[in-house]
Design an enzyme around this catalytic site. Structure first.
Site, PDB file in Angstrom:
ATOM      1  CG  HIS A  18      27.671  14.906 -35.289  1.00  0.00           C
ATOM      2  ND1 HIS A  18      27.811  15.022 -33.891  1.00  0.00           N
ATOM      3  CD2 HIS A  18      27.218  13.677 -35.589  1.00  0.00           C
ATOM      4  CE1 HIS A  18      27.242  13.769 -33.248  1.00  0.00           C
ATOM      5  NE2 HIS A  18      26.870  13.094 -34.524  1.00  0.00           N
ATOM      6  NE  ARG A  19      24.047  13.762 -32.498  1.00  0.00           N
ATOM      7  CZ  ARG A  19      24.287  13.521 -31.160  1.00  0.00           C
ATOM      8  NH1 ARG A  19      23.768  14.305 -30.479  1.00  0.00           N
ATOM      9  NH2 ARG A  19      24.771  12.444 -31.002  1.00  0.00           N
ATOM     10  CD  GLU A  45      24.976  12.321 -38.270  1.00  0.00           C
ATOM     11  OE1 GLU A  45      24.785  11.306 -37.762  1.00  0.00           O
ATOM     12  OE2 GLU A  45      24.927  13.248 -37.409  1.00  0.00           O
ATOM     13  CG  ASP A  47      21.246  11.302 -35.573  1.00  0.00           C
ATOM     14  OD1 ASP A  47      21.843  10.357 -35.828  1.00  0.00           O
ATOM     15  OD2 ASP A  47      21.380  12.456 -35.023  1.00  0.00           O
ATOM     16  CG  HIS A  60      21.155  11.499 -31.177  1.00  0.00           C
ATOM     17  ND1 HIS A  60      21.439  10.796 -29.955  1.00  0.00           N
ATOM     18  CD2 HIS A  60      22.260  10.842 -32.106  1.00  0.00           C
ATOM     19  CE1 HIS A  60      22.219   9.995 -30.126  1.00  0.00           C
ATOM     20  NE2 HIS A  60      22.720  10.002 -31.220  1.00  0.00           N
ATOM     21  CD  GLU A 119      23.549   7.605 -36.881  1.00  0.00           C
ATOM     22  OE1 GLU A 119      24.055   8.783 -36.928  1.00  0.00           O
ATOM     23  OE2 GLU A 119      23.391   6.802 -35.994  1.00  0.00           O
ATOM     24  CE  LYS A 121      20.421   8.048 -34.170  1.00  0.00           C
ATOM     25  NZ  LYS A 121      21.825   7.691 -33.985  1.00  0.00           N
ATOM     26  CG  ASP A 251      29.485  18.054 -32.348  1.00  0.00           C
ATOM     27  OD1 ASP A 251      28.681  17.412 -33.109  1.00  0.00           O
ATOM     28  OD2 ASP A 251      29.802  17.705 -31.131  1.00  0.00           O
TER      29      ASP A 251
HETATM   30  O1  G3P Z   1      26.934   9.429 -37.962  1.00  0.00           O
HETATM   31  C1  G3P Z   1      27.676   9.502 -37.140  1.00  0.00           C
HETATM   32  C2  G3P Z   1      27.450   9.757 -35.480  1.00  0.00           C
HETATM   33  O2  G3P Z   1      26.318  10.500 -35.715  1.00  0.00           O
HETATM   34  C3  G3P Z   1      26.857   8.242 -34.944  1.00  0.00           C
HETATM   35  O3  G3P Z   1      26.387   8.476 -33.731  1.00  0.00           O
HETATM   36  O4  G3P Z   1      25.022   8.740 -31.885  1.00  0.00           O
HETATM   37  O5  G3P Z   1      25.967  10.752 -32.945  1.00  0.00           O
HETATM   38  O6  G3P Z   1      24.395   9.488 -34.219  1.00  0.00           O
HETATM   39  P1  G3P Z   1      25.305   9.375 -33.223  1.00  0.00           P
HETATM   40 MG    MG Z   2      24.154  10.435 -35.716  1.00  0.00          MG
END
Ligand code: G3P
Ligand code: MG
Length: 267
Positions: A18-19, A45, A47, A60, A119, A121, A251
């Site tokens: 994640h990120r 992943e 953003d 993000h 992802e 936004k 994470d």
């Molecule tokens: O893609 C999963 C997750 O990243 C979605 O929420 O706010 O962390 O981008 P957020």
């Molecule tokens: Mg995300």
């Protein structure tokens, strides 16, 4: 593994960083992506949103305060202004000088090494759909880098998806990028299925709080994968793995590997 077709053969849940490896490195930076690859994640992943001069950048929040030394909205700064900001020190002084990467920089960094969940936004959605809309720029870039088989596009804004499908079918005459609706509120199983069918989704990405074994089963029966976000707790990772999720967005990729190894040794 950079090819999603290859990931599909794996029997355990995919480790989706994640990120990047955001538990130990500043999120959505080159260091976090490099570390995710080093930790053996299957996918990263990240953003994406647009700068004032309409360049897709990897960050993000819509505002700069939390993860940089800047102030204000990302969309009110040009790329060259954003590049002057420090996107590492907020996390730890050792990452001072880390910058906000463009999507292009990240794709070039990871190409051939790992697959990526981009992802988009919701704030970047433009109903007029200009020629340089974020979703079009992403399709063009991914295509240019030959990364169609490495990319999964997700968003909470589901209106992006028909446009991505259309871009591929009309202008490009080829198979669309894989698409994944994200879920932020509770939907009935029936509505989730309707959403996945309606968007011709590859996978469904639920907030883990709303996930049930029954939903995973129902989605699987219609050939939809389930990739849940964001789980950093060992017990919960173990539980979701036993429920048969396709992937877990975390994470902490190394922690997830620890759980997967334990489960594997118990089999
Ligand atoms: O893609 C999963 C997750 O990243 C979605 O929420 O706010 O962390 O981008 P957020
Ligand atoms: Mg995300």
């Amino acid at each position: 593994m950079e090819n999603i077709n290859k990931l599909e053969k794996i029997k355990r849940p995919w480790v989706v960083a994640h990120r990047g490896y955001s538990g130990r490195y500043p999120e959505n930076t080159a260091s976090a992506f490099e570390a995710a690859i080093g930790a053996g994640a299957d996918m990263i992943e990240l953003d994406v949103c647009l700068t004032k001069d309409r360049i897709p950048v990897v960050i993000h929040d819509q505002t700069l305060e939390r993860t940089t030394d800047g102030h204000g909205l990302v969309s009110e700064f040009t790329l060259s202004e954003l590049k002057k900001l420090d996107a590492g020190s907020w996390f730890s002084p050792e990452f001072k000088g880390e910058s906000i990467p463009t999507l292009e920089e990240v794709l070039l960094q990871i190409r051939g090494k790992i697959s990526v969940n981009i992802e988009i936004k919701p704030e970047s959605y433009e109903s007029a759909g200009p020629a340089d809309a974020i979703e079009k720029q992403i399709c063009i870039m991914v295509e240019k880098f030959g990364m169609n088989e490495s990319v999964l596009i997700s968003s909470f804004e589901h209106s992006f998806f028909p446009r991505i499908k259309l871009w591929h079918s009309k202008d490009n005459n080829q198979t669309s990028l894989r698409i994944a609706p994200l879920q932020e509120k509770e939907f009935s199983e029936e509505n989730v299925l309707k959403l996945c069918k309606g968007t011709e989704a590859y996978s469904f990405h639920p907030d883990e709080r709303f996930l049930t074994p029954s939903l995973i089963k129902i989605l699987k029966a219609s050939s939809f994968r389930t990739i849940a976000y964001t789980i950093n707790d060992e017990k919960r990772i173990e539980q979701l793995a036993k429920w048969g999720v396709t992937g877990i967005i975390t994470d902490e990729p190394e922690l997830m590997w620890k759980v997967l190894r334990k489960l594997n040794s118990n089999e």
